[in-house]
Motif scaffolding. Structure first.
Motif, PDB file in Angstrom:
ATOM      1  N   VAL A  22       0.857  -1.189   0.000  1.00  0.00           N
ATOM      2  CA  VAL A  22       0.000   0.000   0.000  1.00  0.00           C
ATOM      3  C   VAL A  22       0.890   1.234   0.000  1.00  0.00           C
ATOM      4  O   VAL A  22       1.816   1.349   0.810  1.00  0.00           O
ATOM      5  CB  VAL A  22      -0.914   0.028   1.243  1.00  0.00           C
ATOM      6  CG1 VAL A  22      -1.713   1.330   1.284  1.00  0.00           C
ATOM      7  CG2 VAL A  22      -1.843  -1.172   1.251  1.00  0.00           C
ATOM      8  N   LEU A  23       0.630   2.149  -0.935  1.00  0.00           N
ATOM      9  CA  LEU A  23       1.370   3.402  -0.967  1.00  0.00           C
ATOM     10  C   LEU A  23       0.757   4.383   0.030  1.00  0.00           C
ATOM     11  O   LEU A  23      -0.465   4.500   0.126  1.00  0.00           O
ATOM     12  CB  LEU A  23       1.355   4.009  -2.365  1.00  0.00           C
ATOM     13  CG  LEU A  23       2.086   3.230  -3.461  1.00  0.00           C
ATOM     14  CD1 LEU A  23       1.943   3.939  -4.799  1.00  0.00           C
ATOM     15  CD2 LEU A  23       3.562   3.062  -3.109  1.00  0.00           C
ATOM     16  N   VAL A  24       1.611   5.079   0.753  1.00  0.00           N
ATOM     17  CA  VAL A  24       1.177   6.069   1.741  1.00  0.00           C
ATOM     18  C   VAL A  24       1.836   7.398   1.386  1.00  0.00           C
ATOM     19  O   VAL A  24       3.057   7.453   1.204  1.00  0.00           O
ATOM     20  CB  VAL A  24       1.589   5.650   3.171  1.00  0.00           C
ATOM     21  CG1 VAL A  24       1.113   6.680   4.180  1.00  0.00           C
ATOM     22  CG2 VAL A  24       1.031   4.273   3.504  1.00  0.00           C
ATOM     23  N   SER A  25       1.048   8.451   1.253  1.00  0.00           N
ATOM     24  CA  SER A  25       1.600   9.746   0.837  1.00  0.00           C
ATOM     25  C   SER A  25       1.351  10.812   1.889  1.00  0.00           C
ATOM     26  O   SER A  25       0.430  10.720   2.699  1.00  0.00           O
ATOM     27  CB  SER A  25       0.986  10.182  -0.499  1.00  0.00           C
ATOM     28  OG  SER A  25      -0.416  10.312  -0.385  1.00  0.00           O
ATOM     29  N   GLY A  26       2.190  11.828   1.864  1.00  0.00           N
ATOM     30  CA  GLY A  26       2.029  12.959   2.764  1.00  0.00           C
ATOM     31  C   GLY A  26       2.602  14.210   2.142  1.00  0.00           C
ATOM     32  O   GLY A  26       3.585  14.155   1.399  1.00  0.00           O
ATOM     33  N   THR A  27       1.978  15.333   2.421  1.00  0.00           N
ATOM     34  CA  THR A  27       2.467  16.600   1.877  1.00  0.00           C
ATOM     35  C   THR A  27       2.356  17.679   2.935  1.00  0.00           C
ATOM     36  O   THR A  27       1.448  17.656   3.773  1.00  0.00           O
ATOM     37  CB  THR A  27       1.680  17.005   0.615  1.00  0.00           C
ATOM     38  OG1 THR A  27       2.257  18.182   0.036  1.00  0.00           O
ATOM     39  CG2 THR A  27       0.216  17.276   0.923  1.00  0.00           C
ATOM     40  N   ASP A  28       3.306  18.595   2.936  1.00  0.00           N
ATOM     41  CA  ASP A  28       3.298  19.658   3.943  1.00  0.00           C
ATOM     42  C   ASP A  28       4.289  20.734   3.535  1.00  0.00           C
ATOM     43  O   ASP A  28       5.045  20.569   2.568  1.00  0.00           O
ATOM     44  CB  ASP A  28       3.660  19.098   5.319  1.00  0.00           C
ATOM     45  CG  ASP A  28       3.028  19.888   6.468  1.00  0.00           C
ATOM     46  OD1 ASP A  28       2.661  21.058   6.258  1.00  0.00           O
ATOM     47  OD2 ASP A  28       2.909  19.332   7.580  1.00  0.00           O
ATOM     48  N   GLY A  29       4.297  21.798   4.282  1.00  0.00           N
ATOM     49  CA  GLY A  29       5.256  22.875   4.077  1.00  0.00           C
ATOM     50  C   GLY A  29       5.962  23.193   5.375  1.00  0.00           C
ATOM     51  O   GLY A  29       5.885  22.438   6.341  1.00  0.00           O
ATOM     52  N   VAL A  30       6.614  24.344   5.413  1.00  0.00           N
ATOM     53  CA  VAL A  30       7.370  24.737   6.592  1.00  0.00           C
ATOM     54  C   VAL A  30       6.674  25.864   7.343  1.00  0.00           C
ATOM     55  O   VAL A  30       7.003  26.171   8.477  1.00  0.00           O
ATOM     56  CB  VAL A  30       8.801  25.156   6.182  1.00  0.00           C
ATOM     57  CG1 VAL A  30       9.643  25.504   7.389  1.00  0.00           C
ATOM     58  CG2 VAL A  30       9.480  24.039   5.399  1.00  0.00           C
TER      59      VAL A  30
END
Length: 350
Positions: A62-70
């Protein structure tokens, strides 16, 4: 790769120097090279980053993704003209999230929007991103730098990222296995990490370049407030992956914006709560300074900042010593901060 035929005087007159973009790519390649692993299939500069999935032995990957900034931590980096660690923060905010699912980070992409592309500065930022990827065991397989004249001042930029990991479906952490009597372990933070900086900016008057930011302070071990605030976010990937191999981990929370009260509940099922012993929490001096300078109530501090706990992990009581030993062997000075109890209140600080 040289682009000797690519130059637009008209575009440059409008504020975008495409040749600066090419130079930035060339300067950052040495940083990207440090992150290459067995999954990398091509070099930087194409239209997409290619990565071969290492799924041997997995029954149902299963692929798990995450996105964010600073966030507004960037304001301090820009003020101090120090850009070599902010990329670590960007990587950390993404990879620390996906390991809460039990996934191993595979690759990362960054996005930098800037008022003016200064190749050396962009390369410095990407150098930090690469260092974060090395710490996480993740490949930096691509990214984008966009010059936005008129959208922001020339010396400002924004930084965000995107990570992808993989986990065998049967190994995805299931908080519903949690039970009263399980134990909450803390992994120490390095400081503020990358959340709550809007409040920090107000408390320390950062936007007006308060001289107090640059005074060495004994309680900070001789560091200035600015230096302490800019300390990069800790990346917990390798110790947590080592823990997952040998311990029945029931839940992990990455303590980010919203502090204890917003993040710990995300890994706890209904009917249970985390009873946290406040006296056990090793609060870092920078948080005491924030509370003092801003006259911030304790409840608000624990509802905004990590307070010295970057990640909390729930394990069975009979595996606590094993968990602490594994974490110590992997460089983490982990310690117990609480227990899971039957409660309709998700976090009880006592």
């Amino acid at each position: 790769m040289e682009h000797t035929n690519s130059y637009s005087a008209s575009y440059a007159a409008a504020g975008v120097d495409i040749t600066a973009g090419y130079k930035a790519v060339e300067l950052m390649k040495k940083h990207v090279a440090r992150t290459r692993n067995e999954g990398c299939l091509d070099d930087v500069g194409g239209f997409g980053g290619c990565f071969g999935l290492p799924i041997a032995g997995m029954e149902e990957p299963v692929l798990v993704s995450g996105t964010d900034g600073v966030g507004t931590k960037l304001k301090l980096a820009i003020l101090m003209d120090k850009h070599d660690t902010i990329g670590i923060d960007c990587v950390a905010m993404c990879v620390n999230d996906i390991i809460c699912v039990g996934a191993k980070p595979l690759f990362f992409l960054d996005y930098i929007a800037c008022g003016k592309n200064v190749p050396e500065k962009i390369a410095e930022i990407v150098g930090g991103v690469a260092e974060g990827c090395v710490q996480a065991g993740s490949a930096l397989i691509g990214g984008e730098t966009a010059e936005h004249p008129g959208m922001m001042p020339e010396d400002e930029y924004d930084l965000a990222g995107f990570a992808v990991g993989v986990v065998d479906k049967k190994k995805i952490l299931d908080k519903n296995t949690m039970a009263a009597g399980d134990v909450v372990i803390a992994l120490p933070s390095t400081g503020i990490h990358s959340n709550g900086f809007s409040l920090c900016r107000k408390v320390f008057d950062i936007d007006n370049n308060n001289p107090q930011l640059y005074v060495p302070r004994e309680e900070l071990g001789g560091k200035t407030i600015a230096e302490a605030l800019l300390t990069p976010t800790k990346i917990y990937v390798k110790p947590v992956l080592a823990l997952l191999e040998k311990v029945n981990v029931k839940g992990i929370s990455h303590i980010t914006g919203g502090g204890f009260y917003e993040n710990i509940p995300r890994s706890i099922p209904d009917g249970l709560g985390a009873k946290i012993d406040k006296s056990a929490v090793k609060v870092l001096p920078i948080f005491d300074l924030i509370a003092k300078f801003g006259n911030i109530p304790e409840r608000d501090m624990f509802n905004t900042y990590n307070m010295g706990v970057g990640m909390s992990i729930v394990v069975p009581a009979d595996q606590v010593e094993l968990a602490l030993s594994i974490l110590k062997d992997n460089g983490e000075d982990a310690y117990v901060i609480g227990t899971i109890v039957e409660s309709e209140e998700k976090v009880i600080l006592a």
